[in-house]
Write a protein that holds these residues in place. Structure first.
Motif, PDB file in Angstrom:
ATOM      1  N   ASP A   1       1.874 -54.106  19.754  1.00  0.00           N
ATOM      2  CA  ASP A   1       1.254 -53.097  20.602  1.00  0.00           C
ATOM      3  C   ASP A   1       2.041 -53.036  21.905  1.00  0.00           C
ATOM      4  O   ASP A   1       1.734 -53.727  22.874  1.00  0.00           O
ATOM      5  CB  ASP A   1      -0.211 -53.449  20.859  1.00  0.00           C
ATOM      6  CG  ASP A   1      -0.960 -52.333  21.555  1.00  0.00           C
ATOM      7  OD1 ASP A   1      -0.308 -51.381  22.037  1.00  0.00           O
ATOM      8  OD2 ASP A   1      -2.197 -52.420  21.619  1.00  0.00           O
TER       9      ASP A   1
ATOM     10  N   GLY B   1       5.031 -57.151   8.878  1.00  0.00           N
ATOM     11  CA  GLY B   1       4.440 -55.883   8.486  1.00  0.00           C
ATOM     12  C   GLY B   1       3.584 -55.240   9.560  1.00  0.00           C
ATOM     13  O   GLY B   1       3.208 -54.090   9.458  1.00  0.00           O
ATOM     14  N   GLU B   2       3.258 -55.978  10.621  1.00  0.00           N
ATOM     15  CA  GLU B   2       2.463 -55.428  11.720  1.00  0.00           C
ATOM     16  C   GLU B   2       3.390 -55.006  12.849  1.00  0.00           C
ATOM     17  O   GLU B   2       4.472 -55.541  13.010  1.00  0.00           O
ATOM     18  CB  GLU B   2       1.471 -56.468  12.256  1.00  0.00           C
ATOM     19  CG  GLU B   2       0.366 -56.818  11.302  1.00  0.00           C
ATOM     20  CD  GLU B   2      -0.615 -57.800  11.917  1.00  0.00           C
ATOM     21  OE1 GLU B   2      -0.542 -58.035  13.144  1.00  0.00           O
ATOM     22  OE2 GLU B   2      -1.429 -58.356  11.175  1.00  0.00           O
ATOM     23  N   ARG B   3       2.940 -54.031  13.603  1.00  0.00           N
ATOM     24  CA  ARG B   3       3.722 -53.568  14.744  1.00  0.00           C
ATOM     25  C   ARG B   3       3.109 -54.141  16.024  1.00  0.00           C
ATOM     26  O   ARG B   3       1.901 -54.224  16.161  1.00  0.00           O
ATOM     27  CB  ARG B   3       3.706 -52.044  14.813  1.00  0.00           C
ATOM     28  CG  ARG B   3       4.269 -51.437  13.534  1.00  0.00           C
ATOM     29  CD  ARG B   3       4.464 -49.971  13.671  1.00  0.00           C
ATOM     30  NE  ARG B   3       5.827 -49.804  14.191  1.00  0.00           N
ATOM     31  CZ  ARG B   3       6.239 -48.762  14.856  1.00  0.00           C
ATOM     32  NH1 ARG B   3       5.412 -47.780  15.125  1.00  0.00           N
ATOM     33  NH2 ARG B   3       7.475 -48.668  15.269  1.00  0.00           N
TER      34      ARG B   3
ATOM     35  N   ARG C   1       0.007 -63.474  19.207  1.00  0.00           N
ATOM     36  CA  ARG C   1       0.172 -62.952  17.854  1.00  0.00           C
ATOM     37  C   ARG C   1       0.345 -61.440  17.809  1.00  0.00           C
ATOM     38  O   ARG C   1       1.139 -60.936  17.029  1.00  0.00           O
ATOM     39  CB  ARG C   1      -1.013 -63.349  16.979  1.00  0.00           C
ATOM     40  CG  ARG C   1      -0.898 -64.779  16.469  1.00  0.00           C
ATOM     41  CD  ARG C   1      -2.012 -65.078  15.529  1.00  0.00           C
ATOM     42  NE  ARG C   1      -3.201 -65.243  16.361  1.00  0.00           N
ATOM     43  CZ  ARG C   1      -4.439 -65.137  15.934  1.00  0.00           C
ATOM     44  NH1 ARG C   1      -4.685 -64.850  14.693  1.00  0.00           N
ATOM     45  NH2 ARG C   1      -5.445 -65.305  16.743  1.00  0.00           N
ATOM     46  N   THR C   2      -0.397 -60.701  18.625  1.00  0.00           N
ATOM     47  CA  THR C   2      -0.352 -59.245  18.507  1.00  0.00           C
ATOM     48  C   THR C   2       0.730 -58.597  19.359  1.00  0.00           C
ATOM     49  O   THR C   2       1.205 -57.526  19.035  1.00  0.00           O
ATOM     50  CB  THR C   2      -1.707 -58.610  18.890  1.00  0.00           C
ATOM     51  OG1 THR C   2      -2.022 -58.971  20.231  1.00  0.00           O
ATOM     52  CG2 THR C   2      -2.787 -59.044  17.941  1.00  0.00           C
TER      53      THR C   2
ATOM     54  N   PRO D   1       4.111 -60.429  16.405  1.00  0.00           N
ATOM     55  CA  PRO D   1       3.198 -59.868  15.400  1.00  0.00           C
ATOM     56  C   PRO D   1       3.552 -60.386  14.004  1.00  0.00           C
ATOM     57  O   PRO D   1       4.687 -60.771  13.731  1.00  0.00           O
ATOM     58  CB  PRO D   1       3.432 -58.361  15.509  1.00  0.00           C
ATOM     59  CG  PRO D   1       4.774 -58.219  16.132  1.00  0.00           C
ATOM     60  CD  PRO D   1       4.988 -59.422  16.991  1.00  0.00           C
ATOM     61  N   ALA D   2       2.552 -60.416  13.138  1.00  0.00           N
ATOM     62  CA  ALA D   2       2.758 -60.875  11.762  1.00  0.00           C
ATOM     63  C   ALA D   2       3.672 -59.900  11.035  1.00  0.00           C
ATOM     64  O   ALA D   2       3.857 -58.748  11.440  1.00  0.00           O
ATOM     65  CB  ALA D   2       1.415 -60.981  11.042  1.00  0.00           C
TER      66      ALA D   2
END
Length: 149
Positions: A23, A19-21, A11-12, A16-17
């Motif tokens: 990593d 609106g999320e960036r 997910r990250t 990513p969701a």
């Protein structure tokens, strides 16, 4: 715990969701450490396999790097690659289950190459090798990332 870490990674970093960036630095670190792990583990397996084949290669008049350079330096090299592979997993913060799998992989290289089992000379060894590869790709924590679980 492993499934949660895999989901967090997927997910990250990978997806990513909205609106999320992602990593990117974590993804790059993970990629480099994982690549280093697989390289070190493969080098360990290669050196161990050459050590196990010294006598057979001498009988067949084949060139073997361990017979030319000596068994002790080859053994030291194999130990260094084995330790390096585990250290890279530790640096990457791998969960304990991955350490167990990595250790079993290194042990599998040993039983594949050395007597009394020397799995490479039997049909049973071929089946164990194929079962391990299938399990690793389909059921293991790193393999589950490939399936998107």
């Amino acid at each position: 715990m492993v499934a949660v870490q895999n989901q967090l990674f997927v997910r990250t970093i990978l997806f990513p969701a909205a609106g999320e960036r992602a990593d990117v630095s974590l993804a790059l670190k993970s990629f480099v450490l994982l690549l280093g792990y697989f390289t070190a583990a493969a080098a360990f397996g290669h050196v161990i396999n050459d050590l196990g084949d010294v006598e057979a290669d001498e009988k067949a008049a084949k060139v073997n790097s361990c017979s030319q350079g000596g068994r002790v330096p080859a053994l030291v090299t194999a130990v260094c690659f084995g330790v390096l592979s585990i250290m890279l997993l530790w640096l990457g913060g791998a969960p304990w289950a991955v350490f167990v799998m990595a250790f079993l992989e290194l042990v599998l290289f040993l039983v594949y190459s050395f007597k009394p089992l020397r799995l490479k000379e039997s049909v049973t060894g071929l089946l164990i090798d194929a079962a391990y590869a299938t399990w690793f790709l389909l059921r293991s924590p790193p393999g589950s990332l490939l399936k998107g679980r």
